[in-house]
Design a protein around this motif. Structure first.
Motif, PDB file in Angstrom:
ATOM      1  N   ALA A 128       0.831  -1.203   0.000  1.00  0.00           N
ATOM      2  CA  ALA A 128       0.000   0.000   0.000  1.00  0.00           C
ATOM      3  C   ALA A 128       0.867   1.256   0.000  1.00  0.00           C
ATOM      4  O   ALA A 128       0.561   2.235  -0.686  1.00  0.00           O
ATOM      5  CB  ALA A 128      -0.924  -0.005   1.215  1.00  0.00           C
ATOM      6  N   ILE A 129       1.953   1.213   0.751  1.00  0.00           N
ATOM      7  CA  ILE A 129       2.884   2.352   0.790  1.00  0.00           C
ATOM      8  C   ILE A 129       3.527   2.549  -0.590  1.00  0.00           C
ATOM      9  O   ILE A 129       3.629   3.663  -1.095  1.00  0.00           O
ATOM     10  CB  ILE A 129       3.971   2.133   1.868  1.00  0.00           C
ATOM     11  CG1 ILE A 129       3.335   2.173   3.271  1.00  0.00           C
ATOM     12  CG2 ILE A 129       5.069   3.185   1.762  1.00  0.00           C
ATOM     13  CD1 ILE A 129       4.246   1.694   4.379  1.00  0.00           C
ATOM     14  N   LYS A 130       3.904   1.439  -1.200  1.00  0.00           N
ATOM     15  CA  LYS A 130       4.534   1.488  -2.525  1.00  0.00           C
ATOM     16  C   LYS A 130       3.576   2.087  -3.560  1.00  0.00           C
ATOM     17  O   LYS A 130       3.958   2.989  -4.313  1.00  0.00           O
ATOM     18  CB  LYS A 130       4.955   0.074  -2.949  1.00  0.00           C
ATOM     19  CG  LYS A 130       5.599   0.001  -4.314  1.00  0.00           C
ATOM     20  CD  LYS A 130       5.960  -1.441  -4.657  1.00  0.00           C
ATOM     21  CE  LYS A 130       6.531  -1.542  -6.061  1.00  0.00           C
ATOM     22  NZ  LYS A 130       6.846  -2.946  -6.424  1.00  0.00           N
ATOM     23  N   PHE A 131       2.337   1.587  -3.589  1.00  0.00           N
ATOM     24  CA  PHE A 131       1.373   2.063  -4.575  1.00  0.00           C
ATOM     25  C   PHE A 131       0.816   3.439  -4.230  1.00  0.00           C
ATOM     26  O   PHE A 131       0.194   4.085  -5.062  1.00  0.00           O
ATOM     27  CB  PHE A 131       0.243   1.040  -4.758  1.00  0.00           C
ATOM     28  CG  PHE A 131       0.689  -0.220  -5.443  1.00  0.00           C
ATOM     29  CD1 PHE A 131       1.138  -0.199  -6.755  1.00  0.00           C
ATOM     30  CD2 PHE A 131       0.692  -1.433  -4.762  1.00  0.00           C
ATOM     31  CE1 PHE A 131       1.573  -1.355  -7.384  1.00  0.00           C
ATOM     32  CE2 PHE A 131       1.123  -2.600  -5.392  1.00  0.00           C
ATOM     33  CZ  PHE A 131       1.566  -2.559  -6.700  1.00  0.00           C
ATOM     34  N   GLY A 132       1.060   3.883  -3.006  1.00  0.00           N
ATOM     35  CA  GLY A 132       0.633   5.217  -2.606  1.00  0.00           C
ATOM     36  C   GLY A 132       1.738   6.243  -2.774  1.00  0.00           C
ATOM     37  O   GLY A 132       1.714   7.288  -2.127  1.00  0.00           O
ATOM     38  N   VAL A 150       7.995   4.237   4.702  1.00  0.00           N
ATOM     39  CA  VAL A 150       9.105   3.316   4.940  1.00  0.00           C
ATOM     40  C   VAL A 150      10.390   4.126   5.081  1.00  0.00           C
ATOM     41  O   VAL A 150      10.669   5.014   4.272  1.00  0.00           O
ATOM     42  CB  VAL A 150       9.257   2.294   3.794  1.00  0.00           C
ATOM     43  CG1 VAL A 150      10.490   1.422   4.005  1.00  0.00           C
ATOM     44  CG2 VAL A 150       8.020   1.425   3.680  1.00  0.00           C
ATOM     45  N   GLU A 151      11.144   3.822   6.128  1.00  0.00           N
ATOM     46  CA  GLU A 151      12.426   4.485   6.351  1.00  0.00           C
ATOM     47  C   GLU A 151      13.433   3.434   6.801  1.00  0.00           C
ATOM     48  O   GLU A 151      13.192   2.705   7.766  1.00  0.00           O
ATOM     49  CB  GLU A 151      12.278   5.568   7.429  1.00  0.00           C
ATOM     50  CG  GLU A 151      13.518   6.446   7.586  1.00  0.00           C
ATOM     51  CD  GLU A 151      13.288   7.592   8.551  1.00  0.00           C
ATOM     52  OE1 GLU A 151      14.014   7.666   9.569  1.00  0.00           O
ATOM     53  OE2 GLU A 151      12.368   8.403   8.296  1.00  0.00           O
ATOM     54  N   ASP A 152      14.553   3.363   6.083  1.00  0.00           N
ATOM     55  CA  ASP A 152      15.588   2.364   6.370  1.00  0.00           C
ATOM     56  C   ASP A 152      15.027   0.944   6.402  1.00  0.00           C
ATOM     57  O   ASP A 152      15.419   0.115   7.236  1.00  0.00           O
ATOM     58  CB  ASP A 152      16.296   2.671   7.697  1.00  0.00           C
ATOM     59  CG  ASP A 152      17.025   4.007   7.677  1.00  0.00           C
ATOM     60  OD1 ASP A 152      17.526   4.384   6.603  1.00  0.00           O
ATOM     61  OD2 ASP A 152      17.084   4.676   8.728  1.00  0.00           O
ATOM     62  N   GLY A 153      14.068   0.676   5.511  1.00  0.00           N
ATOM     63  CA  GLY A 153      13.502  -0.665   5.399  1.00  0.00           C
ATOM     64  C   GLY A 153      12.454  -0.996   6.443  1.00  0.00           C
ATOM     65  O   GLY A 153      11.930  -2.109   6.466  1.00  0.00           O
ATOM     66  N   LYS A 154      12.132  -0.046   7.330  1.00  0.00           N
ATOM     67  CA  LYS A 154      11.143  -0.285   8.379  1.00  0.00           C
ATOM     68  C   LYS A 154       9.907   0.575   8.147  1.00  0.00           C
ATOM     69  O   LYS A 154      10.005   1.682   7.623  1.00  0.00           O
ATOM     70  CB  LYS A 154      11.725   0.052   9.756  1.00  0.00           C
ATOM     71  CG  LYS A 154      12.878  -0.830  10.196  1.00  0.00           C
ATOM     72  CD  LYS A 154      13.359  -0.383  11.569  1.00  0.00           C
ATOM     73  CE  LYS A 154      14.545  -1.212  12.035  1.00  0.00           C
ATOM     74  NZ  LYS A 154      15.030  -0.741  13.365  1.00  0.00           N
ATOM     75  N   VAL A 155       8.763   0.049   8.578  1.00  0.00           N
ATOM     76  CA  VAL A 155       7.526   0.834   8.492  1.00  0.00           C
ATOM     77  C   VAL A 155       7.556   1.893   9.587  1.00  0.00           C
ATOM     78  O   VAL A 155       7.765   1.590  10.758  1.00  0.00           O
ATOM     79  CB  VAL A 155       6.280  -0.059   8.637  1.00  0.00           C
ATOM     80  CG1 VAL A 155       5.019   0.805   8.721  1.00  0.00           C
ATOM     81  CG2 VAL A 155       6.168  -1.025   7.471  1.00  0.00           C
ATOM     82  N   LYS A 156       7.351   3.127   9.162  1.00  0.00           N
ATOM     83  CA  LYS A 156       7.342   4.273  10.080  1.00  0.00           C
ATOM     84  C   LYS A 156       5.934   4.841  10.119  1.00  0.00           C
ATOM     85  O   LYS A 156       5.317   5.079   9.084  1.00  0.00           O
ATOM     86  CB  LYS A 156       8.329   5.332   9.584  1.00  0.00           C
ATOM     87  CG  LYS A 156       8.362   6.612  10.404  1.00  0.00           C
ATOM     88  CD  LYS A 156       9.335   7.596   9.760  1.00  0.00           C
ATOM     89  CE  LYS A 156       9.344   8.939  10.459  1.00  0.00           C
ATOM     90  NZ  LYS A 156      10.253   9.893   9.786  1.00  0.00           N
ATOM     91  N   LEU A 157       5.414   5.047  11.321  1.00  0.00           N
ATOM     92  CA  LEU A 157       4.093   5.634  11.498  1.00  0.00           C
ATOM     93  C   LEU A 157       4.244   7.047  12.051  1.00  0.00           C
ATOM     94  O   LEU A 157       5.048   7.281  12.951  1.00  0.00           O
ATOM     95  CB  LEU A 157       3.261   4.802  12.475  1.00  0.00           C
ATOM     96  CG  LEU A 157       2.971   3.355  12.071  1.00  0.00           C
ATOM     97  CD1 LEU A 157       2.282   2.629  13.218  1.00  0.00           C
ATOM     98  CD2 LEU A 157       2.132   3.292  10.814  1.00  0.00           C
ATOM     99  N   THR A 158       3.462   7.962  11.508  1.00  0.00           N
ATOM    100  CA  THR A 158       3.476   9.348  11.987  1.00  0.00           C
ATOM    101  C   THR A 158       2.058   9.732  12.367  1.00  0.00           C
ATOM    102  O   THR A 158       1.124   9.565  11.572  1.00  0.00           O
ATOM    103  CB  THR A 158       4.026  10.297  10.906  1.00  0.00           C
ATOM    104  OG1 THR A 158       5.326   9.843  10.508  1.00  0.00           O
ATOM    105  CG2 THR A 158       4.142  11.717  11.439  1.00  0.00           C
TER     106      THR A 158
END
Length: 197
Positions: A128-132, A150-158
Motif C-alpha cells: 500500500a505504501i509502494k502504490f501510494g 518506509v524508512e531504512d527498510g522499516k515501516v514508520k508511522l506518523t
C-alpha cells in the motif's frame, strides 16, 4: 513330454528370478522428495490475549483496562493494532503520562488511535505504501489517521501531532486480527477549544 515341461519350468523360473532382481534394484533406489513447508502459525489468542502474554506490554494492558476499552479490543474485527511497548509509554514525559492514564476519555481515544480496521499484515502495508507513492493513510477507530511510510527498510508511522514511531516486530497473529509492535505512542490530534472571553 517331461523334458519339455522341465525345460519350460526352468525357463519360467529364470524369467521370474530376473523380474524379482529388476524389481529389487528399482525398489532400492532412494526416493527424493521436496521439503514440506511447516504449516502457518494458527492464532490462539485475541489481541488482548497477545498483549497480556507479553512482558513488554504491561502498561498497554493496564491502559486498556483503565480506559474501559477491553471489549473494543476483543471485538471480532478483524483489526490491525499497533501495540506500544512499556518503553514506548516511558518516552512520554512522566507528568503527561500520569495525566493521560487518569483521563479515561482521552486514554480511550489514544488507544483506539492505535487500531485500524482490517488485516494489514506487513506485506499488505508495504504494498500500500509502494502504490501510494511512498505513503498510505490508515483510518483508525478513534476517527483520526496514521501516516505509514518506509524508512531504512522499516515501516514508520506518523501521528497527527507529528510524532513518529517504527514497527519493531510485525505480523503477530491474533484470532481477531493482527498485532504489530511499535516503539512509540501515537497521540491523536487534540480538539481546538475556543478561548474564554
Amino acid at each position: 513330454m517331461k523334458k519339455i515341461f522341465l525345460a519350460f519350468t526352468s525357463t519360467a523360473f529364470v524369467m521370474i528370478a530376473s523380474i524379482v532382481t529388476v524389481n529389487a534394484q528399482v525398489d532400492t533406489t532412494p526416493v527424493v522428495t521436496a521439503p514440506v513447508a511447516p504449516p502457518p502459525a494458527v492464532a490462539t489468542s485475541d489481541i488482548v490475549g497477545v498483549a497480556t502474554g507479553s512482558v513488554e506490554h504491561t502498561t498497554l494492558v493496564e491502559a486498556i483496562n483503565t480506559a474501559n476499552v477491553l471489549k473494543v479490543f476483543q471485538l471480532n474485527g478483524p483489526f490491525t493494532v499497533f501495540a506500544p511497548t512499556n518503553a514506548a509509554f516511558d518516552k512520554i514525559p512522566e507528568a503527561d503520562r500520569k495525566k493521560l492514564m487518569k483521563n479515561k476519555a482521552e486514554l480511550a481515544k489514544t488507544l483506539k488511535y492505535h487500531m485500524v480496521g482490517g488485516t494489514w499484515n506487513s506485506t499488505t502495508l508495504m504494498n500500500a505504501i509502494k502504490f501510494g507513492n511512498g505513503v498510505v493513510e490508515l483510518p483508525t477507530l478513534s476517527g483520526g489517521k496514521l501516516k505509514a511510510t518506509v524508512e531504512d527498510g522499516k515501516v514508520k508511522l506518523t501521528d497527527e501531532m507529528g510524532n513518529s514511531m517504527f514497527v519493531t516486530n510485525a505480523d503477530i497473529m491474533a484470532t481477531n486480527g493482527i498485532v504489530h509492535i511499535v516503539d512509540g505512542v501515537a497521540i491523536p490530534l487534540q480538539p481546538v477549544t475556543a478561548a474564554k472571553q
